[in-house]
Write a protein that holds these residues in place. Sequence first.
Motif, PDB file in Angstrom:
ATOM      1  N   THR A  25       0.856  -1.188   0.000  1.00  0.00           N
ATOM      2  CA  THR A  25       0.000   0.000   0.000  1.00  0.00           C
ATOM      3  C   THR A  25       0.898   1.246   0.000  1.00  0.00           C
ATOM      4  N   PRO A  26       0.947   1.938  -1.101  1.00  0.00           N
ATOM      5  CA  PRO A  26       1.769   3.161  -1.119  1.00  0.00           C
ATOM      6  C   PRO A  26       0.989   4.355  -0.566  1.00  0.00           C
ATOM      7  N   THR A  27       1.677   5.132   0.201  1.00  0.00           N
ATOM      8  CA  THR A  27       1.134   6.394   0.692  1.00  0.00           C
ATOM      9  C   THR A  27       1.991   7.522   0.109  1.00  0.00           C
ATOM     10  N   VAL A  28       1.328   8.367  -0.670  1.00  0.00           N
ATOM     11  CA  VAL A  28       2.055   9.397  -1.424  1.00  0.00           C
ATOM     12  C   VAL A  28       2.004  10.701  -0.638  1.00  0.00           C
ATOM     13  N   ARG A  29       3.162  11.281  -0.447  1.00  0.00           N
ATOM     14  CA  ARG A  29       3.216  12.600   0.209  1.00  0.00           C
ATOM     15  C   ARG A  29       3.518  13.641  -0.864  1.00  0.00           C
ATOM     16  N   ILE A  30       2.608  14.603  -0.962  1.00  0.00           N
ATOM     17  CA  ILE A  30       2.726  15.645  -1.995  1.00  0.00           C
ATOM     18  C   ILE A  30       3.135  16.946  -1.324  1.00  0.00           C
ATOM     19  N   LEU A  72      -3.485  12.191  -9.708  1.00  0.00           N
ATOM     20  CA  LEU A  72      -2.444  11.324  -9.178  1.00  0.00           C
ATOM     21  C   LEU A  72      -2.608   9.951  -9.815  1.00  0.00           C
ATOM     22  N   VAL A  73      -1.565   9.480 -10.412  1.00  0.00           N
ATOM     23  CA  VAL A  73      -1.614   8.219 -11.146  1.00  0.00           C
ATOM     24  C   VAL A  73      -0.567   7.280 -10.578  1.00  0.00           C
ATOM     25  N   LEU A  74      -0.983   6.045 -10.303  1.00  0.00           N
ATOM     26  CA  LEU A  74      -0.050   5.014  -9.849  1.00  0.00           C
ATOM     27  C   LEU A  74       0.125   4.021 -10.984  1.00  0.00           C
ATOM     28  N   VAL A  79      -1.326   1.437 -15.559  1.00  0.00           N
ATOM     29  CA  VAL A  79      -1.963   2.331 -14.605  1.00  0.00           C
ATOM     30  C   VAL A  79      -2.814   1.489 -13.666  1.00  0.00           C
ATOM     31  N   VAL A  80      -2.453   1.509 -12.410  1.00  0.00           N
ATOM     32  CA  VAL A  80      -3.195   0.758 -11.401  1.00  0.00           C
ATOM     33  C   VAL A  80      -4.308   1.615 -10.837  1.00  0.00           C
ATOM     34  N   GLU A  81      -4.010   2.877 -10.665  1.00  0.00           N
ATOM     35  CA  GLU A  81      -5.007   3.759 -10.067  1.00  0.00           C
ATOM     36  C   GLU A  81      -4.775   5.170 -10.564  1.00  0.00           C
ATOM     37  N   SER A 126       1.266  20.414   2.540  1.00  0.00           N
ATOM     38  CA  SER A 126       1.565  19.099   1.994  1.00  0.00           C
ATOM     39  C   SER A 126       0.345  18.203   2.193  1.00  0.00           C
ATOM     40  N   THR A 127       0.266  17.244   1.328  1.00  0.00           N
ATOM     41  CA  THR A 127      -0.889  16.357   1.352  1.00  0.00           C
ATOM     42  C   THR A 127      -0.408  14.916   1.255  1.00  0.00           C
ATOM     43  N   SER A 128      -0.990  14.045   2.073  1.00  0.00           N
ATOM     44  CA  SER A 128      -0.692  12.630   1.977  1.00  0.00           C
ATOM     45  C   SER A 128      -1.903  11.896   1.413  1.00  0.00           C
ATOM     46  N   VAL A 129      -1.628  11.060   0.472  1.00  0.00           N
ATOM     47  CA  VAL A 129      -2.701  10.320  -0.189  1.00  0.00           C
ATOM     48  C   VAL A 129      -2.363   8.839  -0.146  1.00  0.00           C
ATOM     49  N   GLU A 130      -3.244   8.076   0.442  1.00  0.00           N
ATOM     50  CA  GLU A 130      -3.025   6.628   0.482  1.00  0.00           C
ATOM     51  C   GLU A 130      -3.663   6.001  -0.736  1.00  0.00           C
ATOM     52  N   MET A 131      -2.865   5.340  -1.504  1.00  0.00           N
ATOM     53  CA  MET A 131      -3.333   4.738  -2.745  1.00  0.00           C
ATOM     54  C   MET A 131      -3.873   3.332  -2.453  1.00  0.00           C
ATOM     55  N   GLN A 132      -4.520   2.790  -3.437  1.00  0.00           N
ATOM     56  CA  GLN A 132      -5.036   1.437  -3.310  1.00  0.00           C
ATOM     57  C   GLN A 132      -3.881   0.441  -3.248  1.00  0.00           C
ATOM     58  N   PRO A 133      -3.997  -0.604  -2.402  1.00  0.00           N
ATOM     59  CA  PRO A 133      -2.920  -1.596  -2.379  1.00  0.00           C
ATOM     60  C   PRO A 133      -2.891  -2.403  -3.666  1.00  0.00           C
ATOM     61  N   PHE A 134      -1.724  -2.815  -3.978  1.00  0.00           N
ATOM     62  CA  PHE A 134      -1.558  -3.701  -5.142  1.00  0.00           C
ATOM     63  C   PHE A 134      -0.689  -4.863  -4.719  1.00  0.00           C
TER      64      PHE A 134
END
Lengths: 315, 714
Positions: free
Chosen positions: B249-254, B267-269, B275-277, B287-295
Amino acid sequence: MTPVKGRAAPRAGTGANFLDPVVLQRIGNLELVARGVVEGFLQGLHRSPFLGQSLDFAEHRPYTVGDDPRRVDWRVYARTGRYYVKEFEAETNTDFTLLLDVSRSMAFGGSGITKFDYARFLAASLVFFARRQGDRVGIVTLDDRVRDFVPCSARHLERVLITIDRARPDGSGHLASALEALAERQARAGIVALVSDLYLDPEELSGPLKVLGQAGNDVLVFHVLDPAERELPYDDALTMEDLETGETLPLQPGDLRSEYRELVRAHITAVAQALAKGRVDHLLADTSSPLDEVLFGYLSARQNRKRRGRWASPS
Amino acid sequence: MGLAFLTPLFLAGLFAVAIPVVVHLIRRHRGTPVAFPSLMFLRRLPVRDVRRRQIRDWPLLLIRASAVALLALAFARPVLQFGEEAVAGDEDAFREVVVVLDRSWSMTRGDRWARAVSVADSVVTGLQSPDRASLVLFDRSGIVAVEPTLEMGRIHSVLDTTRAGWSGARFGAGLQAASTVLAASDRSRREVVFISDFQRSGWEQGPRDRLPPGVRFTPIDVGDEERRVLVVADVALEHDFPDGRHLVTPTVRILHRGSDVPTRGELVLEVDGAVVESRQIEISAESTSVEMQPFMLAGAEPTLAAVRLTPQEGERPEAFRFVLSPREVLAVLLMESGEAASFLRRALRPGGTPPIRLETRLGTQGLSAQDLEGTDLVILHDVPLPAGPAATALRDHVVSGGGLLVVAGPGSAPGGWASEWDGLLPGRPGETVTRDPARGGSLTGFLRDHPVFMSFEGSEGGSLGQPRFFRYRALSGGLLSGSGSEGEDEPTSILARFDDGSPALTERATGGGRTLLWTSSFDTEWTDLPLQPTFVPLVREIVRYAGARRESTPFVTVGQPLDPGYLLEAAGLFPSSTAGTGGGEDRSGILTGPGGRRIELRPSGGPVELREPGFYDIEGDEGGGGQGWSIAANPDLGELDPARVDPEELTLAVQGDGSASAEGRATPGETSLAEGERRQGAWRFLLLAVLVLLLGEALLANRKKPLAKQVGSA
């Protein structure tokens, strides 16, 4: 007239050095200088006979056996009742008057001695020499007028030497007026010797001297010149200052030298000729020459004059 | 040999040579007039213009003119030069200029790079021949792009082809490279022109970040007002292993700076190019943290992933890359009795680095080789040492490269000692040692350079000395004896001791694996260690080491020096078990960058620096051996720091010795001073020659005019 030739060879011994004017300059006593010059000169010269028979009273002394009874002074005997005889100091027959130029131009010297010092030594030597011959000596210092006057006397040798010693070259070089005044005052004939550099017109000079000669004087002129003022040895451009007038003149001596020499020679000749017309002897005294050369020239001139006088006198 | 002049203006004095000539020609009259008896004859002669005189005294004129000329030359301070120096004439009087150009990532922002290149071109163009110039480019490291040269065209051409990179800036790297150039220069006027945007993150002064004495430092700031920054600053990865699957599960910090207004972006993973998400997100002003869908990760090959942020305003998208691989996961089998290992289980939870996939098993009964398949590390936590097939399976596991951690707590019952354990355990656990219940014992005597304790270096062992140990087992037999069979085994090492000298942690390598023995427990019965902050890091370091896993990161920073041995090891080309034995010395690999650039990797080679962001592939150089590997490189985010350092502050710091003058007039260094003084000594001889000439002139002039002496009045 040029200096006597044939006597230029220096004599060996101390006497020769003593006659060198540069060496004499170091001796402060002018009488000693004159005595040395004359004695040194006479050592190399046969003593000449006294000229004249005149007597000057010197003193009285008590009569002694053997004295000539004619020399007893009867006037003193009448006043005192004692016998005294008259002593005569020397035998003299003429006055020797020295005319010394004290103009500022005489202060020049380019070869170790100034013309004035040379003239002083020469004057002292002449006076001493004259006095040694029994002449009465006197002196006149002059520039454009008469500065000092010491009448001729058998006892004035010291005064004359002192006058010579105290003289300073600070006057004008126009001697004519002073000579004219002197000619008018000259009462008794004798020998007149002028020591000067003669920076004046020959005709102006010859006039008064001719008058002196016509008055019965034997007139001689010692023309004192420095080699530098005859040769103009300077090379670089410079400014020259007239010692008598203070006038300055910028020039390039090297380029003018030959013409200048010619002018000086012409002047000397003109002076000699002008003086000769007035029966005045002209003796050139180069300050680089020993004094005995000048003295010898003086004697020669005197002897020549006597010969001329005998020839000229009616027999 | 050549001749130069330090103060050539004095050469104008050579015109004074004309003075003696003019004086000779003019023949000006002396200041004091020459007294003469009478000018009556001279006045009659024609006056001639003395200005037209010809030179009459050539020797005197030459002496005077020579004296004047030599005097002018002496004041011009001539300097003798030898060899190549003479080619450029008075080269020493000219400058040695080093243009130091910042090519870090921050220089790509706006038109900074274009302006920096323009300024550098102007500086080089403005140099006077034969000024010498060189070019230093730096980011995290500095290189001399153009060695000192008189051909400025070389620098221009390099500037035309150079582009700013992706690395961070370190001013010290540029200054050190410039110092190297200047140290080799023999010129007295030395300058450094430092062109940068002066980001604060680039300046952390080190002891070597000073310029040599006498160097003029000219900073040129091409920075501008900081614009808005909107980038993916970091990606944190959470590993989970539900049902045997490996989920990430990636958590992206912007990072959003330079604007007080929230914005939006896409935001594209991407995983392995797919492209997963993709989602639209709100981005706050900071700053913003965004938790992406797990893969899910599958297979043994590395997975290349990237997060791309496309701002709404149409700015260029920024990508953040990372690499994941199942081989990164450390598989741990924990055999325990009851719940005694609860502290240990919590310490080994999946998060963190390396990701740990933990399996538990009660007791050791029935343990077979199949149970250990795919397991990196077996932990016997307070259980009796098995015998028979279980012991054999464990031994085979270790010999084949696996790890074994034995925690000899109160339940370990060390009474029995099967022969299978001979040469495997680093010591025979014996009787229990009981320490003072009030004070207990403590850990001392660490091997500080051992991988387990290396991360604790700097704390002076203070944190590890805090836990109290009330009981532990004494070791006997086989300790440090190296009693392994057939001489294959390495001797036992004591990694840590208690304060009474008893071993606390021992190690023994057997075959390709290793066994570690902890003589106390990992629960609170014998020690308070699980209650101390050092428990989790200590346990994870022990587990990482025992499981033969080196720390790996999913990404590195551009410009960060990387150990080629690490890269080869990660790629399976240079196993850590062979490190230092010479077995892997001949193995090498090839690192292929995103642009196709290939870098040879050798274990004994120098550090490798990745110059651009992207994915890098590591393969064996001959295609044989190893499984291949990939690493991701991202730009240095420190370049996004808007803080700037004052150029004047930097000037003072690098010229802190105060030897440089305000006018920038260079003072040579110690060696240059002596050498320079030696070369500049000609003026003394010239003055001596002048003195001799003047003496000769005086003698000659006086000898020529003995009769021209002035006569004063009497």
